[in-house]
Write a protein that holds these residues in place. Structure first.
Motif, PDB file in Angstrom:
ATOM      1  N   GLY A 128      -4.334 -22.273  33.482  1.00 16.98           N
ATOM      2  CA  GLY A 128      -5.611 -22.165  32.802  1.00 16.98           C
ATOM      3  C   GLY A 128      -5.799 -23.224  31.730  1.00 16.98           C
ATOM      4  O   GLY A 128      -6.860 -23.835  31.614  1.00 16.98           O
ATOM      5  N   ILE A 129      -4.750 -23.465  30.933  1.00 20.24           N
ATOM      6  CA  ILE A 129      -4.831 -24.483  29.880  1.00 20.24           C
ATOM      7  C   ILE A 129      -5.035 -25.864  30.492  1.00 20.24           C
ATOM      8  O   ILE A 129      -5.849 -26.664  29.996  1.00 20.24           O
ATOM      9  N   SER A 130      -4.333 -26.145  31.588  1.00 20.09           N
ATOM     10  CA  SER A 130      -4.454 -27.461  32.228  1.00 20.09           C
ATOM     11  C   SER A 130      -5.868 -27.695  32.735  1.00 20.09           C
ATOM     12  O   SER A 130      -6.436 -28.775  32.543  1.00 20.09           O
ATOM     13  N   LEU A 235     -10.111 -19.647  30.266  1.00 17.65           N
ATOM     14  CA  LEU A 235     -11.312 -20.310  30.781  1.00 17.65           C
ATOM     15  C   LEU A 235     -12.594 -19.537  30.538  1.00 17.65           C
ATOM     16  O   LEU A 235     -13.675 -20.030  30.845  1.00 17.65           O
ATOM     17  N   VAL A 236     -12.493 -18.324  30.000  1.00 13.11           N
ATOM     18  CA  VAL A 236     -13.663 -17.460  29.889  1.00 13.11           C
ATOM     19  C   VAL A 236     -14.591 -17.947  28.783  1.00 13.11           C
ATOM     20  O   VAL A 236     -14.160 -18.565  27.794  1.00 13.11           O
ATOM     21  N   GLY A 237     -15.884 -17.665  28.987  1.00 14.29           N
ATOM     22  CA  GLY A 237     -16.886 -17.988  27.976  1.00 14.29           C
ATOM     23  C   GLY A 237     -17.429 -16.721  27.348  1.00 14.29           C
ATOM     24  O   GLY A 237     -16.683 -15.797  27.020  1.00 14.29           O
ATOM     25  N   SER A 238     -18.745 -16.641  27.226  1.00 10.21           N
ATOM     26  CA  SER A 238     -19.365 -15.484  26.596  1.00 10.21           C
ATOM     27  C   SER A 238     -19.435 -14.281  27.534  1.00 10.21           C
ATOM     28  O   SER A 238     -19.454 -13.130  27.072  1.00 10.21           O
ATOM     29  N   ASP A 239     -19.503 -14.516  28.847  1.00 10.39           N
ATOM     30  CA  ASP A 239     -19.551 -13.430  29.831  1.00 10.39           C
ATOM     31  C   ASP A 239     -18.125 -13.059  30.219  1.00 10.39           C
ATOM     32  O   ASP A 239     -17.511 -13.723  31.061  1.00 10.39           O
ATOM     33  N   ALA A 240     -17.608 -12.005  29.619  1.00 10.10           N
ATOM     34  CA  ALA A 240     -16.207 -11.647  29.805  1.00 10.10           C
ATOM     35  C   ALA A 240     -16.039 -10.750  31.026  1.00 10.10           C
ATOM     36  O   ALA A 240     -16.733  -9.736  31.145  1.00 10.10           O
ATOM     37  N   PRO A 241     -15.115 -11.087  31.950  1.00  9.15           N
ATOM     38  CA  PRO A 241     -14.771 -10.153  33.032  1.00  9.15           C
ATOM     39  C   PRO A 241     -14.066  -8.915  32.473  1.00  9.15           C
ATOM     40  O   PRO A 241     -13.770  -8.835  31.276  1.00  9.15           O
ATOM     41  N   LEU A 242     -13.782  -7.981  33.351  1.00  7.93           N
ATOM     42  CA  LEU A 242     -13.276  -6.680  32.917  1.00  7.93           C
ATOM     43  C   LEU A 242     -11.933  -6.790  32.212  1.00  7.93           C
ATOM     44  O   LEU A 242     -11.702  -6.120  31.203  1.00  7.93           O
ATOM     45  N   THR A 243     -11.016  -7.598  32.730  1.00  3.20           N
ATOM     46  CA  THR A 243      -9.691  -7.683  32.110  1.00  3.20           C
ATOM     47  C   THR A 243      -9.782  -8.183  30.676  1.00  3.20           C
ATOM     48  O   THR A 243      -9.071  -7.691  29.791  1.00  3.20           O
ATOM     49  N   ILE A 244     -10.672  -9.131  30.430  1.00  3.70           N
ATOM     50  CA  ILE A 244     -10.831  -9.655  29.070  1.00  3.70           C
ATOM     51  C   ILE A 244     -11.522  -8.628  28.190  1.00  3.70           C
ATOM     52  O   ILE A 244     -11.172  -8.452  27.013  1.00  3.70           O
ATOM     53  N   ALA A 245     -12.519  -7.925  28.742  1.00  3.34           N
ATOM     54  CA  ALA A 245     -13.212  -6.890  27.961  1.00  3.34           C
ATOM     55  C   ALA A 245     -12.257  -5.766  27.569  1.00  3.34           C
ATOM     56  O   ALA A 245     -12.299  -5.267  26.436  1.00  3.34           O
ATOM     57  N   MET A 246     -11.385  -5.358  28.495  1.00  9.64           N
ATOM     58  CA  MET A 246     -10.413  -4.318  28.176  1.00  9.64           C
ATOM     59  C   MET A 246      -9.408  -4.804  27.134  1.00  9.64           C
ATOM     60  O   MET A 246      -8.992  -4.046  26.252  1.00  9.64           O
ATOM     61  N   PHE A 247      -9.016  -6.051  27.221  1.00  7.01           N
ATOM     62  CA  PHE A 247      -8.097  -6.613  26.228  1.00  7.01           C
ATOM     63  C   PHE A 247      -8.726  -6.612  24.845  1.00  7.01           C
ATOM     64  O   PHE A 247      -8.069  -6.268  23.845  1.00  7.01           O
ATOM     65  N   ASP A 248     -10.004  -6.968  24.772  1.00  9.12           N
ATOM     66  CA  ASP A 248     -10.696  -6.947  23.480  1.00  9.12           C
ATOM     67  C   ASP A 248     -10.790  -5.524  22.939  1.00  9.12           C
ATOM     68  O   ASP A 248     -10.674  -5.302  21.727  1.00  9.12           O
TER      69      ASP A 248
END
Length: 283
Positions: A128-130, A235-248
């Motif tokens: 992802g970083i690359s 790589l995520v922006g303002s529209d977060a998928p579920l895994t990122i939303a759950m992490f938040d």
């Protein structure tokens, strides 16, 4: 342990206990998550306060259920959209790669095959970083040279799809290629002898044979994309998928709502897996 070779009773008992402990180790955390999705408490922990469906259907705070929590529903829709795009791209490219590596021989084929497998051994966060650094440099360069600002090269859903596709396409290639290797080429030759063109022979003979593998690759790609976290986080922006939303949400504190979401994900994943198995058996 080989079943046909006689083994001491103690060894059989130890082996059985090991297998049982292994499956308990895998299943127990999932069972705990599922049970506490129905706990009538604001916290997913003991003691058990009673049975409730509020974490699924509740519509008043603080007991907002999954089906009334708009940010979670929006995140599920985003994840489904990303997973569908990644799956379609991965199956399409995987099918092309399978034909390329099974039907043709060319210089550098072995090196190309190793490069295709390389994303599988690179940690997701590094991948992802690359991709983020590479795309950002291209975007900045285009802006400096021509004043072009391309949103697809900035963190967002387009970059998330590209990042997940970069390694999921490899898995789709392996799934489809494994079935293509078992294909009887004389079936295509028979179709050609009967007057079919090469494209018609592939469309009417080869692709129906590959259908179970195509469905299996699509389901695997969809599930891997839906649950991906490491690459998506970079790589995520303002529209977060579920895994990122759950992490938040977890950073704010765990609630049984997350248990309910996890239970729905387990049920959905199991259903897709059963559909894939049924389709492959029929095929």
């Amino acid at each position: 342990m080989i079943p046909t070779i006689p083994q001491p009773a103690l060894l059989k008992a130890l082996w059985t206990a090991y297998v049982a402990a292994f499956f308990v180790f895998l299943a127990l955390p999932l069972a705990v998550v599922a049970v506490f999705a129905f706990n009538d408490s604001l916290f997913p922990s003991l003691p058990w306060q009673g049975f409730t469906l509020d974490w699924f259907f509740g519509d008043t705070r603080p007991r907002i259920g999954v089906f009334h929590e708009r940010p979670i529903l929006r995140a599920i829709g985003t994840s489904a959209l990303v997973a569908a795009c990644v799956s379609v791209l991965s199956v399409g490219v995987g099918l092309s790669n399978a034909f390329l590596f099974n039907r043709y021989r060319f210089p550098g084929q072995g090196l190309l095959y190793v490069l295709m497998l390389l994303p599988l051994v690179v940690p997701g966060i590094v991948l992802g970083i690359s991709i983020l650094v590479f795309s950002s440099r291209i975007a900045n360069g285009l802006w400096d040279i021509a004043q072009w600002d391309i949103d697809a090269l900035r963190p967002g859903l387009a970059l998330v799809i590209l990042g997940q596709f970069s390694f999921i396409a490899t898995i789709a290639t392996l799934v489809i290629g494994a079935r293509l290797q078992k294909f009887d080429h004389t079936l295509e030759e028979a179709a050609l002898n009967l007057g079919a063109s090469r494209l018609t022979a592939v469309r009417t003979v080869t692709l129906p044979y590959l259908a179970p593998a195509l469905v299996g690759a699509f389901v695997v790609a969809f599930l891997m994309s839906f649950e991906n976290f490491n690459t998506t986080l970079m790589l995520v922006g303002s529209d977060a998928p579920l895994t990122i939303a759950m992490f938040d949400r977890l950073k704010e504190g765990s609630t049984p709502l997350l248990n309910a979401v996890s239970l729905l994900l387990m049920l959905g994943s199991s259903l897709l897996a059963l559909v894939m198995i049924a389709f492959q058996r029929r095929g």
